[in-house]
Design a protein around this motif. Structure first.
Motif, mmCIF file in Angstrom:
data_model
loop_
_atom_site.group_PDB
_atom_site.id
_atom_site.type_symbol
_atom_site.label_atom_id
_atom_site.label_comp_id
_atom_site.label_asym_id
_atom_site.label_seq_id
_atom_site.Cartn_x
_atom_site.Cartn_y
_atom_site.Cartn_z
ATOM 1 N N UNK A 169 0.837 -1.215 0.000
ATOM 2 C CA UNK A 169 0.000 0.000 0.000
ATOM 3 C C UNK A 169 0.868 1.259 0.000
ATOM 4 N N UNK A 170 0.459 2.245 -0.785
ATOM 5 C CA UNK A 170 1.151 3.538 -0.794
ATOM 6 C C UNK A 170 0.987 4.201 0.569
ATOM 7 N N UNK A 171 2.100 4.634 1.150
ATOM 8 C CA UNK A 171 2.107 5.129 2.526
ATOM 9 C C UNK A 171 2.659 6.546 2.584
ATOM 10 N N UNK A 172 1.960 7.411 3.340
ATOM 11 C CA UNK A 172 2.365 8.807 3.512
ATOM 12 C C UNK A 172 2.588 9.062 5.000
ATOM 13 N N UNK A 173 3.790 9.548 5.332
ATOM 14 C CA UNK A 173 4.145 9.798 6.726
ATOM 15 C C UNK A 173 4.483 11.274 6.897
ATOM 16 N N UNK A 174 3.811 11.943 7.826
ATOM 17 C CA UNK A 174 4.107 13.341 8.138
ATOM 18 C C UNK A 174 5.204 13.406 9.198
ATOM 19 N N UNK A 175 6.124 14.328 8.992
ATOM 20 C CA UNK A 175 7.178 14.593 9.962
ATOM 21 C C UNK A 175 6.887 15.962 10.581
ATOM 22 N N UNK A 176 6.497 16.037 11.852
ATOM 23 C CA UNK A 176 6.249 17.348 12.465
ATOM 24 C C UNK A 176 7.480 18.234 12.352
ATOM 25 N N UNK A 177 7.272 19.487 11.981
ATOM 26 C CA UNK A 177 8.404 20.368 11.706
ATOM 27 C C UNK A 177 9.218 20.683 12.962
ATOM 28 N N UNK A 178 8.609 20.523 14.130
ATOM 29 C CA UNK A 178 9.331 20.794 15.386
ATOM 30 C C UNK A 178 10.036 19.567 15.940
ATOM 31 N N UNK A 179 10.047 18.475 15.188
ATOM 32 C CA UNK A 179 10.691 17.251 15.667
ATOM 33 C C UNK A 179 12.158 17.511 15.983
#
Length: 389
Positions: A169-179
């Motif tokens: 399955x195509x997967x999209x992961x967000x990276x919080x900018x404050x990480x």
């Protein structure tokens, strides 16, 4: 004629040898018969030239006879002519659909995104890094004021997304900018600052080191790009779960699904102070906006409407940038993949300050690196990144 007289001695005309004797006892058993001739009645006289075919019958006349087969007809009476016109129109339309993106692509800026030094090895599937930059380049002072984008010199990454396509399955992961991540050469800092400190290569290097993923393609979109694309497709639908009024982003929307323009979509993707989980709420909104844009971009009307198709492609060069290794086909594959995301989540975090949950993050990115996204479980892929979400 001598020798052809009446041999019987009867008073005849001497032609019985032609017509027979006419008597039952004649010498010719089957005398030649006279063919009666029917005389044509005289035509009624009328003024003018005589009609060679006689008088015309009264009453309705029959239709004229059809032209013989093979007779020459007019060009526009042939079905083949219309078929050729339809085929010509289809060919011209296909040329237009292909030519417009190619013309736009020739104006797109390219980015050298690949870092030097050691990198993760090549991996199955394709991993894209999508960055939403808050660069104000290309925006006038009036546009910056209208869009509430603030400082014209800012160069941070408001949105960071990793998109993986492959067998699963195509997967999209967000990276919080404050990480808080280790930025090579600068120590631990917010991941979005890597872009300002070392440009795209340092941002890629930071993310590859933290995730273990090999970034294959790079896509960057500026503030104006999102506005232009949303307006080009006639707006998108967002569905906030509560009324949001955010002064910093300029957002003011009611609860529930609603159609919004580009400026509102941008504000929605930037708003964060309305939620106690701040940046985690914002990444959810960003994924919602991206999905809505993808649905509109690939809708049949975007392709069939020549004006929308022109505006949509025309908005790309001004505010989109792609990696140097990308071509128009790669860009198309990325755009298509963005509309077919089956698993969408935030990187696993331990708490709301966006500190990563190291163990869960390792398992998530391990499955992506091996292109086994079908094995990503719900506890590894949640909307906010929190385990109990």
């Amino acid at each position: 004629m001598a020798g052809r007289g009446n041999k019987s001695g009867d008073d005849g005309d001497g032609f019985d040898w032609v017509y027979g004797s006419g008597s039952p006892g004649g010498s010719d058993p089957e005398p030649t018969r006279r063919i009666p001739v029917q005389r044509r009645p005289p035509a009624e006289p009328y003024a003018g030239r005589p009609d060679p075919v006689g008088p015309r019958p009264a009453g309705p006349q029959p239709p004229p006879p059809a032209p013989p087969r093979g007779a020459r007809r007019g060009r526009w009476s042939r079905p083949r002519t219309y078929l050729r016109l339809v085929l010509l129109a289809l060919v011209l339309w296909l040329v237009y659909l292909v030519a417009v993106p190619l013309v736009a692509w020739n104006r797109v800026d390219k980015v050298d995104f690949e870092p030097s030094g050691d990198r993760p090895a090549e991996q199955p599937g394709t991993t894209y890094l999508l960055v939403g930059s808050d660069s104000r380049a290309g925006l006038s002072p009036a546009e910056r004021k209208r869009l509430h984008t603030g400082d014209a010199e800012s160069e941070l990454t408001d949105t960071i997304l990793l998109l993986h396509t492959g067998d699963g399955p195509t997967t999209l992961v967000s990276i919080p900018r404050d990480s808080p991540l280790d930025i090579p050469g600068f120590g631990v800092g917010k991941v979005n600052s890597a872009y300002a400190k070392g440009g795209t290569p340092l941002l890629v290097q930071t993310l590859e080191k933290a995730t273990g993923l090999h970034v294959d393609q790079y896509v960057e979109i500026g503030f104006g790009g999102l506005v232009g694309v949303v307006d080009a497709v006639g707006g998108i639908e967002i569905c906030p779960k509560k009324r949001i009024k955010d002064k910093d982003s300029g957002l003011n929307v009611k609860k529930g699904c609603q159609e919004v323009d580009g400026a509102t979509a941008l504000a929605y993707s930037r708003a964060r102070k309305h939620s106690p989980i701040s940046d985690l709420a914002r990444v959810q909104q960003q994924r919602e906006v991206i999905a809505a844009v993808g649905d509109k971009v690939l809708s049949p009307w975007s392709v069939l409407n020549p004006v929308r198709w022109w505006r949509l492609n025309g908005s790309v060069p001004d505010f989109f940038r792609f990696g140097e290794t990308s071509g128009p086909v790669d860009a198309g594959r990325w755009a298509l993949a963005m509309t077919k995301v089956e698993k969408s989540c935030t990187v696993p975090v331990a708490r709301a300050d966006t500190t990563w949950d190291a163990e869960r993050a390792r398992r998530l990115f391990g499955r992506i690196a091996e292109d086994r996204t079908e094995e990503i479980t719900k506890d590894l892929c949640t909307a906010t990144g929190l385990a109990d979400d």
